[in-house]
Design a protein around this motif. Sequence first.
Motif, PDB file in Angstrom:
ATOM      1  N   ASN A  66       4.187 -16.030 -16.780  1.00  0.00           N
ATOM      2  CA  ASN A  66       2.881 -16.221 -17.588  1.00  0.00           C
ATOM      3  C   ASN A  66       1.963 -15.206 -17.138  1.00  0.00           C
ATOM      4  N   PRO A  67       1.314 -14.626 -18.535  1.00  0.00           N
ATOM      5  CA  PRO A  67       0.390 -13.539 -18.113  1.00  0.00           C
ATOM      6  C   PRO A  67      -1.055 -13.957 -17.673  1.00  0.00           C
ATOM      7  N   PHE A  68      -1.101 -15.453 -17.832  1.00  0.00           N
ATOM      8  CA  PHE A  68      -2.273 -15.982 -17.283  1.00  0.00           C
ATOM      9  C   PHE A  68      -2.114 -16.724 -15.999  1.00  0.00           C
ATOM     10  N   GLY A  69      -1.033 -16.519 -15.268  1.00  0.00           N
ATOM     11  CA  GLY A  69      -1.014 -16.837 -13.901  1.00  0.00           C
ATOM     12  C   GLY A  69      -0.387 -17.998 -13.614  1.00  0.00           C
ATOM     13  N   SER A  70      -0.350 -18.741 -12.511  1.00  0.00           N
ATOM     14  CA  SER A  70       0.243 -20.036 -12.268  1.00  0.00           C
ATOM     15  C   SER A  70      -0.744 -20.912 -12.107  1.00  0.00           C
ATOM     16  N   ASN A  71      -2.188 -21.037 -12.149  1.00  0.00           N
ATOM     17  CA  ASN A  71      -3.338 -21.801 -12.098  1.00  0.00           C
ATOM     18  C   ASN A  71      -3.888 -22.186 -13.581  1.00  0.00           C
ATOM     19  N   ASN A  72      -3.840 -23.354 -13.715  1.00  0.00           N
ATOM     20  CA  ASN A  72      -4.224 -23.659 -15.314  1.00  0.00           C
ATOM     21  C   ASN A  72      -5.790 -23.452 -15.438  1.00  0.00           C
ATOM     22  N   THR A  73      -6.486 -23.430 -14.318  1.00  0.00           N
ATOM     23  CA  THR A  73      -7.809 -23.453 -14.480  1.00  0.00           C
ATOM     24  C   THR A  73      -8.571 -22.239 -15.084  1.00  0.00           C
ATOM     25  N   VAL A  74      -7.556 -21.258 -14.972  1.00  0.00           N
ATOM     26  CA  VAL A  74      -8.269 -19.972 -15.496  1.00  0.00           C
ATOM     27  C   VAL A  74      -8.645 -20.000 -17.105  1.00  0.00           C
ATOM     28  N   LEU A  75      -8.172 -20.553 -17.720  1.00  0.00           N
ATOM     29  CA  LEU A  75      -8.996 -20.761 -19.191  1.00  0.00           C
ATOM     30  C   LEU A  75      -9.459 -21.944 -19.592  1.00  0.00           C
ATOM     31  N   TRP A  76     -10.225 -22.762 -18.419  1.00  0.00           N
ATOM     32  CA  TRP A  76     -10.981 -23.678 -18.533  1.00  0.00           C
ATOM     33  C   TRP A  76     -12.243 -23.553 -19.295  1.00  0.00           C
ATOM     34  N   SER A  77     -12.764 -22.547 -19.123  1.00  0.00           N
ATOM     35  CA  SER A  77     -14.010 -22.226 -19.666  1.00  0.00           C
ATOM     36  C   SER A  77     -13.896 -20.470 -20.224  1.00  0.00           C
ATOM     37  N   PRO A  78     -14.677 -20.154 -21.096  1.00  0.00           N
ATOM     38  CA  PRO A  78     -14.777 -18.657 -21.379  1.00  0.00           C
ATOM     39  C   PRO A  78     -15.138 -17.828 -20.342  1.00  0.00           C
ATOM     40  N   GLN A  79     -16.175 -18.336 -19.442  1.00  0.00           N
ATOM     41  CA  GLN A  79     -16.451 -17.530 -18.104  1.00  0.00           C
ATOM     42  C   GLN A  79     -15.300 -17.326 -17.297  1.00  0.00           C
ATOM     43  N   ARG A  80     -14.498 -18.608 -16.971  1.00  0.00           N
ATOM     44  CA  ARG A  80     -13.451 -18.456 -15.941  1.00  0.00           C
ATOM     45  C   ARG A  80     -12.148 -17.551 -16.593  1.00  0.00           C
ATOM     46  N   ALA A  81     -12.064 -17.425 -18.012  1.00  0.00           N
ATOM     47  CA  ALA A  81     -11.172 -16.444 -18.648  1.00  0.00           C
ATOM     48  C   ALA A  81     -11.644 -15.013 -18.634  1.00  0.00           C
ATOM     49  N   ILE A  82     -12.807 -14.798 -18.528  1.00  0.00           N
ATOM     50  CA  ILE A  82     -13.343 -13.375 -18.394  1.00  0.00           C
ATOM     51  C   ILE A  82     -13.379 -12.843 -17.126  1.00  0.00           C
ATOM     52  N   SER A  83     -13.558 -13.919 -16.048  1.00  0.00           N
ATOM     53  CA  SER A  83     -13.089 -13.836 -14.710  1.00  0.00           C
ATOM     54  C   SER A  83     -11.805 -13.353 -14.243  1.00  0.00           C
ATOM     55  N   TYR A  84     -10.867 -14.044 -14.863  1.00  0.00           N
ATOM     56  CA  TYR A  84      -9.481 -13.735 -14.846  1.00  0.00           C
ATOM     57  C   TYR A  84      -9.050 -12.371 -15.182  1.00  0.00           C
ATOM     58  N   ALA A  85      -9.579 -12.057 -16.430  1.00  0.00           N
ATOM     59  CA  ALA A  85      -9.163 -10.842 -17.114  1.00  0.00           C
ATOM     60  C   ALA A  85      -9.645  -9.812 -16.408  1.00  0.00           C
ATOM     61  N   MET A  86     -10.793  -9.725 -15.523  1.00  0.00           N
ATOM     62  CA  MET A  86     -11.417  -8.861 -14.867  1.00  0.00           C
ATOM     63  C   MET A  86     -10.569  -8.319 -13.638  1.00  0.00           C
ATOM     64  N   GLN A  87     -10.092  -9.610 -13.020  1.00  0.00           N
ATOM     65  CA  GLN A  87      -9.300  -9.621 -11.592  1.00  0.00           C
ATOM     66  C   GLN A  87      -7.815  -9.092 -12.091  1.00  0.00           C
ATOM     67  N   ASN A  88      -7.292  -9.424 -13.282  1.00  0.00           N
ATOM     68  CA  ASN A  88      -5.935  -9.052 -13.493  1.00  0.00           C
ATOM     69  C   ASN A  88      -5.786  -8.042 -14.545  1.00  0.00           C
ATOM     70  N   PRO A  89      -6.255  -7.084 -14.520  1.00  0.00           N
ATOM     71  CA  PRO A  89      -6.046  -5.959 -15.721  1.00  0.00           C
ATOM     72  C   PRO A  89      -4.843  -5.391 -16.083  1.00  0.00           C
ATOM     73  N   THR A  90      -3.513  -5.718 -15.114  1.00  0.00           N
ATOM     74  CA  THR A  90      -2.017  -5.311 -15.368  1.00  0.00           C
ATOM     75  C   THR A  90      -1.661  -6.274 -16.257  1.00  0.00           C
ATOM     76  N   GLN A  91      -2.620  -7.557 -16.219  1.00  0.00           N
ATOM     77  CA  GLN A  91      -1.621  -8.747 -17.074  1.00  0.00           C
ATOM     78  C   GLN A  91      -2.373  -8.689 -18.395  1.00  0.00           C
ATOM     79  N   VAL A  92      -3.636  -8.789 -18.194  1.00  0.00           N
ATOM     80  CA  VAL A  92      -4.548  -8.924 -19.752  1.00  0.00           C
ATOM     81  C   VAL A  92      -5.636  -7.803 -19.971  1.00  0.00           C
ATOM     82  N   ASP A  93      -5.958  -7.439 -21.073  1.00  0.00           N
ATOM     83  CA  ASP A  93      -7.242  -6.765 -21.353  1.00  0.00           C
ATOM     84  C   ASP A  93      -8.280  -7.614 -22.112  1.00  0.00           C
ATOM     85  N   LEU A  94      -9.434  -7.184 -21.518  1.00  0.00           N
ATOM     86  CA  LEU A  94     -10.725  -8.089 -21.995  1.00  0.00           C
ATOM     87  C   LEU A  94     -11.185  -7.159 -22.922  1.00  0.00           C
TER      88      LEU A  94
END
Length: 200
Positions: A66-94
């Motif tokens: 899963n490009p969004f990782g193994s922890n479902n909390t990463v998309l629980w809010s827009p702020q969390r999704a942005i944080s995930y994207a900034m920490q995982n640039p090989t998986q996703v683009d912001l």
Amino acid sequence: GALRTELQNLSLRDAVIRIAEDQLHSAVATKSTGFGVYNIDDKYDWCGAFAYWCWAQACAIKGVTNPFGSNNTVLWSPQRAISYAMQNPTQVDLLRYEGYDPMGVAKDLSTHKLKKAPYVEIGSNGSGLKRGDIVLLRKGTEQGWKHVCMVHTNDAPSSGMLETIDGNQGRPASIAMRSRDLDAMVTGGGRSLVFVHAKV
């Protein structure tokens, strides 16, 4: 059964959206509010948990990471999704977001200061919007984060109207299709719609 076989024959992105569409016609969408359903406590808004759940199901059926990782909390809010994207640039683009990690997590490894995301327009560096990509909605101001949903359109435009599939839309249709304005802005000059594009 039949749905699983169908999903195995679809591309990953099409499988994500097919799962979301299946939920659109399910008892969850028509008979419940969806709270407490998609691996999230019923105290919390579940729009992002729904998007994550669709990706997790599709990735499991297709046997891919899963490009969004193994922890479902990463998309629980827009702020969390942005944080995930900034920490995982090989998986996703912001896309269409400029600023710091709203969760205060993503740091520059050399300076240990908070990392600032540069503004990246849809289509730059080859990251166009595709179905299943995550849509983050804000209203009013740049801090007015409201909602998480997914791109439904197959080849998403960079302006005009965008079709999304959304969880947590109230009753009687708690999962619904929506049309969103790609050109909408918030006070301060930022875009109303920000995106997390999966690199798959």
